[in-house]
Motif scaffolding. Structure first.
Motif, PDB file in Angstrom:
ATOM      1  N   HIS D 376       4.511  -1.580  -5.326  1.00 39.93           N
ATOM      2  CA  HIS D 376       5.818  -1.909  -4.764  1.00 39.93           C
ATOM      3  C   HIS D 376       6.810  -2.384  -5.811  1.00 39.93           C
ATOM      4  N   GLY D 377       6.398  -2.418  -7.075  1.00 37.87           N
ATOM      5  CA  GLY D 377       7.307  -2.911  -8.119  1.00 37.87           C
ATOM      6  C   GLY D 377       8.234  -1.823  -8.622  1.00 37.87           C
ATOM      7  N   LYS D 378       9.193  -2.238  -9.445  1.00 34.82           N
ATOM      8  CA  LYS D 378      10.180  -1.294  -9.947  1.00 34.82           C
ATOM      9  C   LYS D 378       9.492  -0.250 -10.825  1.00 34.82           C
ATOM     10  N   ASP D 379       9.712   0.994 -10.527  1.00 31.96           N
ATOM     11  CA  ASP D 379       9.151   2.130 -11.258  1.00 31.96           C
ATOM     12  C   ASP D 379       7.631   2.258 -11.128  1.00 31.96           C
ATOM     13  N   PHE D 380       7.023   1.428 -10.285  1.00 32.71           N
ATOM     14  CA  PHE D 380       5.571   1.490 -10.134  1.00 32.71           C
ATOM     15  C   PHE D 380       5.147   2.750  -9.384  1.00 32.71           C
ATOM     16  N   GLU D 381       5.916   3.118  -8.344  1.00 28.93           N
ATOM     17  CA  GLU D 381       5.548   4.285  -7.544  1.00 28.93           C
ATOM     18  C   GLU D 381       5.540   5.547  -8.406  1.00 28.93           C
ATOM     19  N   ARG D 382       6.507   5.600  -9.325  1.00 25.29           N
ATOM     20  CA  ARG D 382       6.557   6.744 -10.240  1.00 25.29           C
ATOM     21  C   ARG D 382       5.290   6.792 -11.095  1.00 25.29           C
ATOM     22  N   PHE D 383       4.905   5.607 -11.559  1.00 20.52           N
ATOM     23  CA  PHE D 383       3.713   5.525 -12.401  1.00 20.52           C
ATOM     24  C   PHE D 383       2.487   6.004 -11.620  1.00 20.52           C
ATOM     25  N   TYR D 384       2.440   5.612 -10.362  1.00 19.29           N
ATOM     26  CA  TYR D 384       1.346   6.016  -9.465  1.00 19.29           C
ATOM     27  C   TYR D 384       1.339   7.538  -9.315  1.00 19.29           C
ATOM     28  N   ASN D 385       2.520   8.097  -9.070  1.00 18.09           N
ATOM     29  CA  ASN D 385       2.608   9.552  -8.935  1.00 18.09           C
ATOM     30  C   ASN D 385       2.178  10.255 -10.218  1.00 18.09           C
ATOM     31  N   ASN D 386       2.648   9.709 -11.361  1.00 15.88           N
ATOM     32  CA  ASN D 386       2.277  10.326 -12.642  1.00 15.88           C
ATOM     33  C   ASN D 386       0.777  10.253 -12.883  1.00 15.88           C
ATOM     34  N   ALA D 387       0.172   9.126 -12.488  1.00 15.68           N
ATOM     35  CA  ALA D 387      -1.269   8.970 -12.686  1.00 15.68           C
ATOM     36  C   ALA D 387      -2.012  10.039 -11.897  1.00 15.68           C
ATOM     37  N   GLN D 388      -1.521  10.309 -10.694  1.00 15.32           N
ATOM     38  CA  GLN D 388      -2.147  11.363  -9.886  1.00 15.32           C
ATOM     39  C   GLN D 388      -2.016  12.709 -10.594  1.00 15.32           C
ATOM     40  N   ASP D 389      -0.822  12.935 -11.169  1.00 13.07           N
ATOM     41  CA  ASP D 389      -0.622  14.193 -11.896  1.00 13.07           C
ATOM     42  C   ASP D 389      -1.551  14.289 -13.094  1.00 13.07           C
ATOM     43  N   LYS D 390      -1.828  13.130 -13.694  1.00 11.70           N
ATOM     44  CA  LYS D 390      -2.691  13.144 -14.881  1.00 11.70           C
ATOM     45  C   LYS D 390      -4.161  13.237 -14.511  1.00 11.70           C
ATOM     46  N   GLY D 391      -4.450  13.286 -13.239  1.00 11.03           N
ATOM     47  CA  GLY D 391      -5.837  13.516 -12.830  1.00 11.03           C
ATOM     48  C   GLY D 391      -6.609  12.270 -12.460  1.00 11.03           C
ATOM     49  N   VAL D 392      -5.931  11.132 -12.337  1.00 11.90           N
ATOM     50  CA  VAL D 392      -6.637   9.955 -11.845  1.00 11.90           C
ATOM     51  C   VAL D 392      -6.873  10.179 -10.348  1.00 11.90           C
ATOM     52  N   ARG D 393      -8.138   9.967  -9.917  1.00 15.96           N
ATOM     53  CA  ARG D 393      -8.488  10.262  -8.525  1.00 15.96           C
ATOM     54  C   ARG D 393      -8.343   8.983  -7.709  1.00 15.96           C
ATOM     55  N   PHE D 394      -7.696   9.070  -6.579  1.00 13.20           N
ATOM     56  CA  PHE D 394      -7.535   7.905  -5.702  1.00 13.20           C
ATOM     57  C   PHE D 394      -8.351   8.124  -4.433  1.00 13.20           C
ATOM     58  N   VAL D 395      -9.262   7.208  -4.167  1.00 14.52           N
ATOM     59  CA  VAL D 395     -10.147   7.359  -3.014  1.00 14.52           C
ATOM     60  C   VAL D 395      -9.911   6.182  -2.084  1.00 14.52           C
ATOM     61  N   ARG D 396      -9.457   6.496  -0.875  1.00 16.34           N
ATOM     62  CA  ARG D 396      -9.199   5.413   0.068  1.00 16.34           C
ATOM     63  C   ARG D 396     -10.512   5.030   0.734  1.00 16.34           C
ATOM     64  N   SER D 397     -11.158   4.041   0.145  1.00 12.99           N
ATOM     65  CA  SER D 397     -12.447   3.632   0.679  1.00 12.99           C
ATOM     66  C   SER D 397     -12.845   2.300   0.051  1.00 12.99           C
ATOM     67  N   ARG D 398     -13.488   1.484   0.848  1.00 14.04           N
ATOM     68  CA  ARG D 398     -13.992   0.240   0.283  1.00 14.04           C
ATOM     69  C   ARG D 398     -15.499   0.387   0.112  1.00 14.04           C
ATOM     70  N   VAL D 399     -15.983   0.150  -1.092  1.00  9.43           N
ATOM     71  CA  VAL D 399     -17.399   0.384  -1.379  1.00  9.43           C
ATOM     72  C   VAL D 399     -18.160  -0.923  -1.253  1.00  9.43           C
ATOM     73  N   HIS D 400     -19.318  -0.857  -0.657  1.00 12.22           N
ATOM     74  CA  HIS D 400     -20.077  -2.077  -0.392  1.00 12.22           C
ATOM     75  C   HIS D 400     -20.997  -2.483  -1.518  1.00 12.22           C
ATOM     76  N   THR D 401     -21.687  -1.495  -2.050  1.00  8.26           N
ATOM     77  CA  THR D 401     -22.799  -1.811  -2.935  1.00  8.26           C
ATOM     78  C   THR D 401     -22.745  -0.934  -4.164  1.00  8.26           C
ATOM     79  N   ILE D 402     -23.134  -1.562  -5.292  1.00  8.84           N
ATOM     80  CA  ILE D 402     -23.307  -0.768  -6.498  1.00  8.84           C
ATOM     81  C   ILE D 402     -24.796  -0.790  -6.825  1.00  8.84           C
TER      82      ILE D 402
END
Lengths: 66, 315, 56, 1086
Positions: D376-402
């Motif tokens: 929600h910060g200034k220019d943060f959303e752009r950074f998020y979009n760019n990260a996706q373009d650069k291949g960072v994978r975003f997984v909407r999930s909360r993991v319980h155990t490692i």
């Protein structure tokens, strides 16, 4: 003189590359001892004349970095 | 082109009579063949000195620098572009000028004709596309296209880019020429050869600075070559000093040179130093899509910074 | 600048331009070493050196 | 004083000194293996053997422990000495053939294979360890046995309780015979001996008991950690005292209690990162490849434990796959008590992932497991979009155990993806994005101070007084006020300073002390007399560069009158000494060859000023950061480079001229453009601190967007609170409000602006020293979702209006729907509007309050209730508000049919379209800036693609512009809620006051100056200058009409104009052409 060591006259922007060079020092990174730094207030200060002068005075290369 | 002469005289007379200008800058017949000289006409009765033919290569913009009068000036394509540069660089105000455009079909290269002529040239006349040279041995004819100044033969701005009136209908621009073919040829040479080429090219230079003096871009109160503190360039005949001088001179013209050929024409030893300025012109065109002196509203590419300037030379 | 020098026959590796921010010390070191290596490879500068100055 | 000769050279030493000590002082090298500066010499290794002539005959003695006497003659370099040493090395080599230091010595003395039978020991019995252990006050080891049986050992060859595993023996052992490993296994009886972990490197690296916390620490002075220092355990050691060249170490220092009387207190205690070891399912404590984000930061840092080389800790191999787990210790009531959102983790995880990819290459796989992506910060959303373009994978999930993977260093996780599929995946490394929490110490402090805390243990503050604690006079800033990132903390801190300044304004300048001014000596026209001071910087420079030879060399350079070397040039006594020398030797130029001018130039310039010299007659040669530190392995070339650098500096400084700084009066008047909440706050703060302030507001009333807001999440009625603010502003004697007024022109520069205000065609001129831009923003008017076609469809602000009016339709509605991100986070407006999630949820709750039976739905993309706003999200879910997530590709559909507002949205859990008939549909439309191109032109400040103003520095300068004297706050900067707008208003005022309070500003002396006689009026400088400093002299001026001139106040000294001036008419003072040419030329002398 032992082996020939090139002299590279380097024009470094006070705000960018000069700072990077300082930081490289603080981090104790090691690099070749061939550059001779002329600190300039901004790369905008750089004039082709300086590069020519450096070559004319015998520098082996010129490096300008902003 | 010599047919322009009459219209020119008329125009000059009118401008002077109506007091729209204090003087008119044009050409008059020189004392030697192919050597028309610039002339400043201040009175309507003197306008008949004015002539126009293919020997009017000198860049008239040079005669505007720092003048305060109201001026009428005849301008070929290249002249007009240098007038634009003059306006941009505050050498003259647009309001001072009545620019009379002269569509140009190229100027002839005196050296070429002299080289070909058999004996001393007594007179040169032109007849359409034919140049007739009279020497003691007789009359020789040349096709104008063969004896054009090299810059004229590759000129792509024959018509004035700025004018208040025109002396004739615009001529067709050359579209099938590559102005930078010679530069490209040098670029294609291997490194060593290039170095040697310029060694060779510049070796006759006697540092008379005629190229600088003839250049319409050159008007600084003190030229860098004359300064000693700091000494920008060594004043000797050392090959490196010569090379530095030519390098810096070319640099001062970067983004401003219209390739009018004044420097080359002025050179007493015939150095084609245009190769240097043209290299920069070529780069300006390729990097910034810029050609000098096309519009008085835009400053040269190297005078201003744009966020989208190319930066691929930077690592 | 570089283009004209090159055109005049100066080796391209004699002149270098770069952009390094003040935080990029790693890049700085990389560039220095790269340039030094390149210059070493082409040997001492013979072009544009003023001969007279050397004698003096 | 004892006088004698070494190698024919006359030397002097103190009574009781040994030969080696004196030789060292004179730079004469004598090799040794068993000598240590802090210990009494023992003459054990014999390599320091030298030849002594006592007047009658020569003999061999060990230099380390032979006392000096008058008239003796010592040879350290003679043939017999070398022969003797060679034999000693040969014998040692025979005993310990594999010891590297002996092999090196053997090479030096030309020994190829020793004549003697080789043994396989590594101890040369020098006894250094034993003496050192004794020095430590311990004596846990000794030389035992006799003759060939002799060895270093513990009593009875058993592990000893005595040993405290300090490691001193290992640190001095010349051969590597003693190692920490050996100490742990053979010597000490204590188990669990560990290295001292560096706090800065998150324990990933060790540190010494004497240490500088981190490279950028201020002051950059080492401290002794009493908890681990051997001296404080045994009373022994004090080795550091022997090594300190300036006697700075005092072990008897006690903690001091200092009492200060202050008018105000600002609390900025910060946060502590959440400790994830209590989450046993994550295996953080047990598995080296599960690390926290703070540890990851260090791993990615060039100055970190691995030098920026990204490796996993188990085997130091480069990882191929890394996962980040978000919300570890945040938004969690199950396994920890932190139900708030930590605000910063989403962004830092993305940043780490992007940097990791930069370090390790694009084939590094990065995955971020998250619940809601909160950029929600200034220019943060752009950074998020760019990260996706650069291949960072975003997984909407909360993991319980490692789960550690058997027989491998990898880690396995199981998770449910968006589509409800159970997946298993392996990673090389897992980073836990730990949250922020208030440490127990801070909680205790708050209790002691009697200030209230929130449910999340943050400092309790009020929306309209966001930096005031519950106790008057005590203010708060930073993460203690609530979890927040750097820009917000910086804004906070400025605001807290301003808040304190407001109540202390009367005391301003009552306790300042004026330094004594030394009159400046006029040196113009004098021949340069250069003084060169070469700094040893302890061993930082002298350890690599041959400093005396550099100083000697400097003395031979033209114009150099004096050259010397200093141990620490920046030490106070050296400074005093330097200014004495400058005065005595009548030096008029100074070169200090030391570290970097970027940090130390001001200090040495101060020295010049104290010596009566203009501070610009100074130059530094950077022989530390650019030389000794970076060419350690090449002392010879480093020394040569140092000489070159000194020579360049000397030639440059010889041409230096004293420069003048222009002093300008600052007009103590402020202009605030925009009379919204943040503008009014800025104005009130400025006025409270004593400065005349003008508010320029284009509408007919103060308040801006505040008029459209109903209440804050803490329940305050905005109208009420803002009314008080408006009243304050209107009644303040130092504030003038100009309504229905706009700015039509601005002239001038920092400290002296002249603005033209236009109101109803009337022009008025206003002179002011600073300007605050608070031009605000507004809500996007959308055409989406059938807006404007039905009274039941409205924007958030329209809903607020109806709430203010107590519209009975609200309570009667059976169902209400909120659609989020209307016009935000879309390709044409790729930023998050920051306020809408909180606003809608708060309004959803308000509707529930008005009618508990109402069905309320929020259609969202990510819920961004950052910080403690998270509580209302939780409350809303508890109260039955239904949240349905939608994707940008599958936006909700709104139809008007059968007199109903029908909304269709695909439920992300069920995956099927759901239809809702709404009695109320609220669109959370984007916050858009009032694009102020003209204003940007007036003050030469930039606007970004979205129309917001661009601050000086995104992190460190959020409330000011790069243009001096112009400041920024409120929605003009970025969308923000009321409390943040108020904080930034105060922050802008605070930044402005730092300038106003100085009363005068000094321009730099290093600026461009035009020689009009040389100027050709071509105008390149005017065209090219980014700061509009050059201009033409008026055509009707008496002198130099039409030529260019430079305004020294606007010039930043960048030199662009100088380089572009063909006529050579422009000079950059301090970096003039002749100076640079001189440097270039000097660089190339041999």
């Amino acid at each position: 003189m032992s082996e020939w060591e090139p002299k590279i006259v380097s024009f470094l922007c006070n705000w960018c590359s000069y700072g990077a060079a300082d930081l490289a020092g603080v981090s104790r990174m090691q690099y070749a001892p061939n550059i001779r730094v002329v600190r300039i207030p901004c790369t905008g200060r750089m004039s082709p004349k300086f590069a020519l002068a450096a070559l004319r005075e015998g520098a082996d290369a010129v490096w300008v970095s902003g | 082109m010599s047919t322009y002469t009459d219209t020119m005289r008329e125009t000059a007379r009118r401008l002077l009579k109506e007091c729209r200008v204090d003087l008119v800058i044009g050409f008059r017949q020189g004392s030697q063949p192919m050597m028309n000289e610039p002339c400043l006409v201040r009175k309507p009765e003197d306008v008949d000195q004015l002539v126009w033919d293919s020997n009017c290569g000198i860049n008239l913009a040079n005669y505007l620098t720092n003048r305060k009068e109201k001026i009428g000036i005849f301008a070929k394509g290249c002249d007009s572009r240098n007038i634009v540069t003059h306006i941009i660089e505050n050498k003259v105000q647009r309001e001072q000028l009545v620019i009379v455009g002269v569509p140009c079909l190229g100027m002839i290269d005196k050296r070429k004709i002299t080289a070909e002529a058999q004996g001393e040239i007594l007179a040169v006349t032109e007849d359409g596309d034919q140049i007739n040279v009279k020497t003691a041995a007789g009359t020789q004819s040349f096709a104008k296209a063969d004896v054009l100044q090299q810059n004229c033969s590759v000129c792509t701005h024959r018509n004035p880019v700025i004018h208040d009136e025109m002396i004739a209908e615009p001529v067709a621009e050359q579209t099938d020429v590559d102005p930078y073919a010679d530069v490209a040829a040098i670029e294609a040479m291997p490194l060593e050869e290039r170095w040697a080429f310029f060694d060779d090219l510049l070796s006759p230079c006697i540092r008379c600075y005629a190229c600088r003096n003839a250049c319409p871009l050159c008007y600084c109160p003190t030229c860098f070559v004359d300064e000693s503190k700091p000494q920008w360039v060594g004043k000797s005949q050392d090959a490196m000093d010569i090379r530095t001088f030519h390098f810096l001179r070319a640099y001062h013209c970067a983004g401003r040179c219209t390739d009018c050929g004044a420097c080359e024409r002025a050179c007493p030893v015939g150095i084609n130093m245009r190769l240097l300025t043209k290299k920069l012109n070529k780069d300006c065109k390729e990097l910034y899509d810029w050609e000098a002196g096309l519009s008085p509203d835009k400053r040269p590419a190297l005078d201003s910074y744009q966020a989208n300037d190319p930066e691929n030379f930077i690592k | 600048m570089k283009n004209l020098l090159e055109c005049m026959g100066v080796e391209p590796d004699r002149i270098h331009f770069s952009w390094i921010s003040s935080a990029e010390s790693t890049k700085f070191v990389e560039v220095v070493n790269k340039i030094t290596a390149k210059v070493k490879a082409i040997g001492p500068n013979q072009r544009f050196v003023k001969q007279a100055a050397k004698v003096a | 004083m004892v006088t004698f000769k070494i190698n024919g050279q006359k030397v002097q030493g103190e009574e009781g000194q040994y030969i080696k000590q004196v030789a060292e002082k004179y730079g004469i090298d004598i090799p040794t293996l068993c000598h240590h500066k802090a210990l009494e010499p023992a003459g054990m290794c014999r390599i320091c053997t030298v030849e002594l002539f006592d007047g009658r005959r020569s003999r061999f003695v060990t230099a380390c422990n032979y006392p000096i006497w008058d008239g003796m003659e010592v040879k350290t370099d003679s043939e017999p000495v070398h022969k003797g040493r060679k034999l000693i090395v040969e014998l040692l080599m025979a005993r310990c053939p594999d010891v590297p230091i002996l092999q090196t010595l053997a090479k030096q003395y030309g020994i190829e294979t020793p004549r003697f039978k080789a043994e396989d020991d590594t101890c040369i019995l020098c006894g250094l360890c034993v003496r050192m252990c004794e020095k430590m006050g311990n004596s846990a080891i000794a030389l035992t046995g006799r003759g060939i049986e002799m060895k270093v050992d513990t009593p009875f060859h058993t592990q000893t309780e005595m040993c405290i595993a300090c490691g001193a023996c290992a640190s001095v052992c010349p051969t590597g015979h003693i190692t920490l490993e050996k100490i742990r296994n053979e010597i000490t009886a204590k188990s669990g001996v560990q290295l001292i972990g560096s706090e800065y490197d998150m324990g990933l690296k060790g540190r010494k008991p004497v240490y500088v916390p981190y490279a950028q620490a201020v002051p950059n002075i080492p401290a002794i950690d009493r908890d681990v220092c051997v001296h404080f355990k045994t009373g022994g050691c004090k080795v550091c005292v022997e090594f300190c060249g300036v006697n700075a170490i005092d072990h008897t220092m006690e903690d001091e209690v200092v009492e200060l009387e202050v008018g105000s207190i600002i609390l900025a205690p910060g946060f502590q990162p959440f400790d994830p070891s209590k989450f046993d399912a994550y295996n953080y404590s047990n598995h080296p490849n599960v690390i926290t984000s703070m540890e990851m930061e260090r791993l990615l840092s060039a100055s970190g434990p691995t030098g920026g080389h990204l490796v996993r800790l188990s085997d130091h191999k480069e990882p191929k796959k890394i996962a980040w787990f978000q919300c570890v210790g945040s938004r969690d009531m199950n396994r920890c008590d932190n139900s708030y959102c930590s605000s910063v983790c989403c962004m830092y995880a993305i940043k780490e992932a992007v940097i990791a990819k930069e370090h390790a290459g694009d084939d590094l796989e990065c995955a971020i497991f998250y619940m809601d992506m909160r950029t929600h910060g200034k220019d943060f959303e752009r950074f998020y979009n760019n990260a996706q373009d650069k291949g960072v994978r975003f997984v909407r999930s909360r993991v319980h155990t490692i789960d550690p993977v058997k027989d491998s260093d990898a880690l396995s996780v199981r998770y449910v993806d968006d589509g409800g599929n159970l997946l298993q995946e392996q990673f090389d490394m897992i980073v836990l994005s730990v949250g922020l929490e208030t440490s127990p110490e801070v909680v205790a402090m708050a209790k002691q101070l009697g200030i209230e805390l929130t449910a999340g243990n943050f400092c309790k503050t009020d929306t309209f007084e966001p930096v005031a604690t519950s106790r008057p006079g005590i203010f708060v800033c930073g993460a203690f006020q609530g979890p927040k990132d750097i820009p917000q903390s910086v804004v906070d801190s400025s605001a807290a300073a301003s808040a304190a300044g407001e109540i202390l304004a009367a005391g301003r300048n009552t306790r300042t002390r004026q330094p004594e001014v030394v009159p400046e000596v006029n040196v113009v026209g004098e021949r340069p007399r250069v003084g060169v001071f070469v700094c040893r910087c302890g061993i930082n420079i002298a350890g690599v560069v041959d400093v005396p030879s550099v100083a000697e060399y400097a003395a031979t350079l033209p114009y150099v009158e004096f050259a010397t070397d200093n141990l620490y040039s920046c030490a106070q006594d050296t400074q005093d000494n330097m200014s004495q020398i400058i005065k005595q030797k009548k030096l008029n130029r100074v070169v200090v060859a030391a570290c970097t001018p970027k940090t130390h130039e001001p200090l040495f310039q101060e020295t010049l000023i104290n010596a009566g010299l203009n501070k610009y007659l100074f130059e530094m040669a950077n022989i530390r950061n650019h030389d000794s530190w970076v060419h350690k392995s090449n002392p010879e070339l480093a020394t040569r480079k140092a000489k070159d650098l000194v020579r360049m500096a000397v030639t440059k400084v010889a041409l230096a001229q004293p420069l003048e700084e222009t002093e300008l009066q600052v007009n103590p008047t402020a202009m605030v453009i925009g009379g919204g909440i943040s503008g009014m706050t800025a104005a009130r703060s400025l006025a409270q601190q004593g400065y005349e302030t003008h508010i320029v507001e284009r509408s007919e009333r103060l308040g801006g967007q505040g008029h459209n807001l109903y209440k804050t999440i803490s329940g305050d009625r905005v109208a009420e609170k803002m009314g008080a603010l408006i009243a304050d502003v209107q009644s303040h004697p130092k504030i003038q409000v100009h309504l229905k007024t706009e700015l039509s022109a601005v002239e001038g520069f920092v400290g002296n602006f002249k603005s033209t205000l236009s109101s109803n065609g009337n022009q008025q001129e206003l002179e002011h020293g600073v300007a605050v831009i608070a031009t605000g923003g507004s809500a996007l008017q959308t055409e989406e979702y059938n807006y404007g076609q039905d009274p039941r469809i409205m924007t958030s602000l329209e809903l607020d209006k109806r709430m203010m009016a107590d519209d009975p339709a609200l309570a009667q509605a059976g169902s209400a729907v909120f659609i989020q991100c209307v016009g935000s986070r879309e390709p044409q407006r790729p930023y998050c509007s920051r306020v809408c999630c909180t606003h809608s949820i708060d309004n959803a709750l308000e509707l529930k309050r008005r009618n508990p039976d109402m069905h309320v739905y929020v259609l969202y993309r990510d819920v961004r209730t950052y910080g403690e706003r998270e509580y209302i999200y939780k409350e809303a879910r508890e109260k039955g508000v239904i949240f349905i997530r939608y994707d940008l590709e599958k936006k909700p559909q709104v139809a008007l049919a059968d007199g109903k507002v029908q909304i269709t949205v695909t439920d992300h859990v069920l995956g099927v379209p759901v239809q809702i008939d709404a009695d109320l549909l609220t669109l959370a439309t984007a916050v858009i800036p009032n694009r102020q191109e003209a204003l940007a032109q007036f003050f030469k400040v930039p606007i970004n693609d979205d129309g917001f103003f661009v601050e000086k520095h995104a992190k460190l300068g959020p409330s000011e512009f790069a243009t001096d004297g112009v400041f920024l706050c409120g929605l003009a900067h970025y969308p923000k809620p009321i409390d943040e707008a108020i904080v930034q208003g105060r922050a802008a005022a605070s930044r402005a006051v730092t300038l106003l309070a100085r009363e005068t500003v000094h321009t730099s002396g290093q600026i461009a100056q035009i020689d009009q006689l040389m100027c050709s009026s071509c105008g390149v400088c005017i065209s090219i200058c980014p700061y509009s400093a050059p201009s033409f002299i008026a055509a009707d001026a008496r002198m130099h009409a039409g030529k260019a001139q430079v305004n020294p106040v606007l010039c930043k000294g960048c030199g662009l104009c100088v380089a572009s001036c063909r006529s050579g008419a422009i000079h950059l003072k301090g970096f003039d052409n002749n100076q640079i040419f001189a440097q270039i030329s000097a660089a190339n002398w041999e």
